[in-house]
Design an enzyme around this catalytic site. Structure first.
Site, PDB file in Angstrom:
ATOM      1  N   HIS A 100      25.898  55.130  37.810  1.00 35.29           N
ATOM      2  CA  HIS A 100      25.805  53.906  37.000  1.00 35.29           C
ATOM      3  C   HIS A 100      24.968  52.814  37.660  1.00 35.29           C
ATOM      4  O   HIS A 100      24.513  51.904  36.978  1.00 35.29           O
ATOM      5  CB  HIS A 100      27.198  53.400  36.604  1.00 35.29           C
ATOM      6  CG  HIS A 100      27.909  52.614  37.655  1.00 35.29           C
ATOM      7  ND1 HIS A 100      28.632  53.198  38.651  1.00 35.29           N
ATOM      8  CD2 HIS A 100      28.001  51.283  37.864  1.00 35.29           C
ATOM      9  CE1 HIS A 100      29.150  52.253  39.415  1.00 35.29           C
ATOM     10  NE2 HIS A 100      28.777  51.083  38.976  1.00 35.29           N
TER      11      HIS A 100
ATOM     12  N   LYS B  32      22.091  49.703  35.959  1.00 31.58           N
ATOM     13  CA  LYS B  32      22.158  48.242  36.115  1.00 31.58           C
ATOM     14  C   LYS B  32      20.787  47.662  35.783  1.00 31.58           C
ATOM     15  O   LYS B  32      19.762  48.138  36.279  1.00 31.58           O
ATOM     16  CB  LYS B  32      22.557  47.863  37.548  1.00 31.58           C
ATOM     17  CG  LYS B  32      24.024  48.164  37.872  1.00 31.58           C
ATOM     18  CD  LYS B  32      24.336  47.757  39.306  1.00 31.58           C
ATOM     19  CE  LYS B  32      25.722  48.199  39.736  1.00 31.58           C
ATOM     20  NZ  LYS B  32      26.811  47.372  39.206  1.00 31.58           N
TER      21      LYS B  32
ATOM     22  N   HIS C 187      25.335  56.096  44.754  1.00 33.97           N
ATOM     23  CA  HIS C 187      24.645  54.877  44.336  1.00 33.97           C
ATOM     24  C   HIS C 187      23.585  54.369  45.323  1.00 33.97           C
ATOM     25  O   HIS C 187      22.476  54.030  44.944  1.00 33.97           O
ATOM     26  CB  HIS C 187      25.656  53.749  44.138  1.00 33.97           C
ATOM     27  CG  HIS C 187      26.798  54.106  43.240  1.00 33.97           C
ATOM     28  ND1 HIS C 187      26.631  54.832  42.087  1.00 33.97           N
ATOM     29  CD2 HIS C 187      28.123  53.824  43.313  1.00 33.97           C
ATOM     30  CE1 HIS C 187      27.804  54.976  41.492  1.00 33.97           C
ATOM     31  NE2 HIS C 187      28.726  54.383  42.212  1.00 33.97           N
TER      32      HIS C 187
ATOM     33  N   LYS D  39      35.301  48.730  51.272  1.00 32.56           N
ATOM     34  CA  LYS D  39      36.349  48.073  50.489  1.00 32.56           C
ATOM     35  C   LYS D  39      36.993  46.967  51.324  1.00 32.56           C
ATOM     36  O   LYS D  39      37.050  47.047  52.545  1.00 32.56           O
ATOM     37  CB  LYS D  39      37.434  49.084  50.115  1.00 32.56           C
ATOM     38  CG  LYS D  39      36.932  50.269  49.290  1.00 32.56           C
ATOM     39  CD  LYS D  39      36.645  49.879  47.879  1.00 32.56           C
ATOM     40  CE  LYS D  39      36.276  51.067  47.014  1.00 32.56           C
ATOM     41  NZ  LYS D  39      35.518  50.683  45.816  1.00 32.56           N
TER      42      LYS D  39
HETATM   43  C1  BG6 Z   1      32.126  53.221  41.604  1.00 30.29           C
HETATM   44  C2  BG6 Z   1      32.973  53.517  42.799  1.00 30.29           C
HETATM   45  O1  BG6 Z   1      31.286  54.299  41.321  1.00 30.29           O
HETATM   46  O2  BG6 Z   1      31.352  52.059  41.851  1.00 30.29           O
HETATM   47  C3  BG6 Z   1      33.871  52.336  43.100  1.00 30.29           C
HETATM   48  O3  BG6 Z   1      33.769  54.663  42.548  1.00 30.29           O
HETATM   49  C4  BG6 Z   1      33.055  51.071  43.243  1.00 30.29           C
HETATM   50  O4  BG6 Z   1      34.615  52.584  44.289  1.00 30.29           O
HETATM   51  C5  BG6 Z   1      32.130  50.899  42.042  1.00 30.29           C
HETATM   52  O5  BG6 Z   1      33.938  49.974  43.326  1.00 30.29           O
HETATM   53  C6  BG6 Z   1      31.186  49.728  42.223  1.00 30.29           C
HETATM   54  O6  BG6 Z   1      30.444  49.571  41.051  1.00 30.29           O
HETATM   55  P1  BG6 Z   1      30.085  48.147  40.483  1.00 30.29           P
HETATM   56  O7  BG6 Z   1      29.223  48.404  39.306  1.00 30.29           O
HETATM   57  O8  BG6 Z   1      31.374  47.464  40.145  1.00 30.29           O
HETATM   58  O9  BG6 Z   1      29.369  47.466  41.598  1.00 30.29           O
END
Ligand code: BG6
Length: 507
Positions: free
Chosen positions: A204, A208, A266, A352
């Site tokens: 994802h 963005k 990511h 985290k």
């Molecule tokens: C997810 C992870 O893919 O991406 C999460 O599993 C993480 O751990 C999240 O918090 C972060 O995505 P975004 O779009 O909120 O920055």
């Protein structure tokens, strides 16, 4: 009231109803937005569904650009359609990334249906057939596998047994596999059932808006590309600290950890947008080719270039092994061994329960080779010139440089030119990352999705780290990670926390 709206209060878990579909509204949408789609959402009561997918599908349902859709949720839980609707509404209100207005919800709710996975493939087929009938026939299927990698093969078998492969597309969530072997065997299993053009491996971060702006910034302008290389760039940071903790995701996070959850997915994908050569066209094959070349040039991730951390208190969290070795933090140095990037370190960090939630890419340019400014003028005191991308939903870009402080003499201050999407008056048009990617998948557009080859390359480069991970170092919640992060990046320094805040365009 259109026939579709008649369903609002109906017990849709009952027998299939004969309804005059498509409605005039649906028919005109079909003409402009393509064939209707039945979305089958596996893992429908899971965390991702609650936070992003349900509200995203709800929002898309209300857009004119979206085909007519029906959503079938499925998971192990036993729920009726109405219970699922209540679950969806409560989830969106409580944790949804986008809230739906009452009107949007009223449009979305009748399209939500549910079948428990425990009822088997035949029950799923029946539910999908009913949805297709409601859509007036000619529907495509979009299976969204919001499930851990271990469960994915079983879901694929279910789809095959349920006869739901033709005219379908399948979205695979990350992480895709857990290492090279599992990713390869998942690809094999997928290919036994689906053709490659039916498969959408989602990451994802690539959905963005601000990640796509990296492509626009780099390849729509002649200004930056000439200096986008080892001759002018000193190092690059991709820094995604999160304030969030586990949030009841221990079952997913414990066997996954920060590297598999964020980096091999990511952060490396975003790195490829920063590092790739100009693609020949904005189309899937050209973009994937260039990204995959970056991954092939990535040097293996060595344990000595990695700091793994775990926040204190993690082992006491519900569902976490009291002796867990899972990293909740990772920082590493990566190298891309090609003509453009040889010798330029890429520093990646995420974790985290850190001090701030941020998503930045920071490009540090080399300093001027010689300075005519006297000692004490301020030159170089605030680091090199930087180009910074903020990957927030309302993306921002900043170019920082030294400039003259007004007044007599020659004092230098760090200044910046900044741009924010919020300045464009188009922020309402921004689709949240999952919305954008679901919409692309509905339209069969692979441009922002990852490929089997790319993912396998990344797992392959990860072998030294996965086979021999350094021990986890503790860090205090609310900090920036274990102390070792400073040695990792020396003689440079982490950009975060920022010394100067972003300009607030709304002020
Ligand atoms: C997810 C992870 O893919 O991406 C999460 O599993 C993480 O751990 C999240 O918090 C972060 O995505 P975004 O779009 O909120 O920055």
């Amino acid at each position: 009231m259109t026939p579709r709206e008649d369903l609002t209060g109906a017990d849709a878990s009952g027998p299939a109803q004969t309804i005059a579909y498509p409605s005039p509204e649906a028919q005109s949408r079909r003409n402009s937005a393509g064939d209707p789609v039945v979305v089958v959402l596996f893992g429908a009561t899971g965390d991702l569904s609650r936070r992003k997918l349900l509200c995203g599908l709800g929002y898309l349902t209300c857009l004119d650009i979206t085909p007519d859709i029906e959503v079938i949720g499925t998971s192990l839980d036993d729920l009726t359609d109405d219970e699922f609707r209540t679950f969806a509404r409560e989830s969106i209100d409580a944790v949804g990334a986008r809230k739906l207005t009452d009107e949007q919800w009223e449009r979305f709710a009748p399209r939500l249906h549910y079948v428990s996975t425990s009822q088997g493939p035949a029950a799923l087929t029946k539910k999908v057939t009913e949805a297709e009938e409601r859509l007036g026939g000619g529907a495509r299927l979009l299976h969204y596998l919001s499930v851990p990698p271990k469960i994915a093969p079983a879901v694929i078998s279910t789809l095959r047994e349920a006869g739901l492969v033709d005219r379908s597309r399948v979205v695979m969530e990350k992480p895709f596999g857990e290492d090279l072997q599992t990713a390869m065997s998942l690809n094999r299993e997928l290919h036994e059932t689906f053709a490659e053009d039916q498969i959408f491996r989602i990451d994802h971060f690539l959905g963005k808006e601000s990640a796509q702006n990296i492509l626009a910034f780099r390849f729509a302008n002649g200004l930056f590309e000439p200096i986008w290389n080892r001759n002018f760039i000193d190092h690059i940071q991709i820094d995604v600290p999160e304030e969030l903790g586990l949030d009841a995701r221990a079952a997913f996070y414990e066997p996954t950890g920060a590297y598999k959850d964020m980096v091999v997915t990511h952060l490396f994908q975003v790195m490829a947008f920063v590092a790739m050569e100009p693609p020949t066209a904005l189309e899937p094959r050209a973009i994937s080719e260039e990204k995959n070349k970056v991954f092939r040039s990535l040097e293996p991730v060595l344990p000595e270039h990695v700091v793994r951390g775990q926040y204190t208190g993690y082992r006491g969290e519900e569902g976490v092994d009291p002796e867990s070795d899972t990293e909740t933090f990772i920082a590493l140095r990566a190298h891309i061994d090609n003509w453009r990037w040889a010798g330029v370190p890429f520093y990646l960090r995420t974790g985290k329960r850190l001090a701030e939630g941020q998503r930045i890419i920071s490009i540090a340019f080399k300093e001027a080779p010689k300075s005519m400014f006297p000692t004490g003028s301020g030159i170089g005191t605030e680091g090199p010139d930087h180009l910074t991308f903020d990957l927030a939903d309302e993306g921002r870009v900043s170019l920082s440089f030294y400039g003259k402080r007004p007044g007599p003499g020659m004092k230098l201050d760090k200044l910046s030119m900044q741009f924010s999407t919020a300045e464009t008056n188009r922020t309402r048009d921004v689709l949240e990352a999952y919305e954008r990617l679901i919409w692309d998948a509905m339209n069969g557009d692979h441009t922002l999705f990852t490929t089997a080859e790319g993912i396998e390359s990344l797992w392959e480069r990860s072998i030294p780290l996965l086979e021999n991970p350094p021990s986890v170092k503790p860090y205090a919640p609310g900090s920036w990670g274990p102390n070792q992060i400073h040695q990792l990046i020396a003689p440079h320094a982490w950009r975060l926390p920022f010394e100067r805040r972003w300009r607030d365009v709304r002020a």
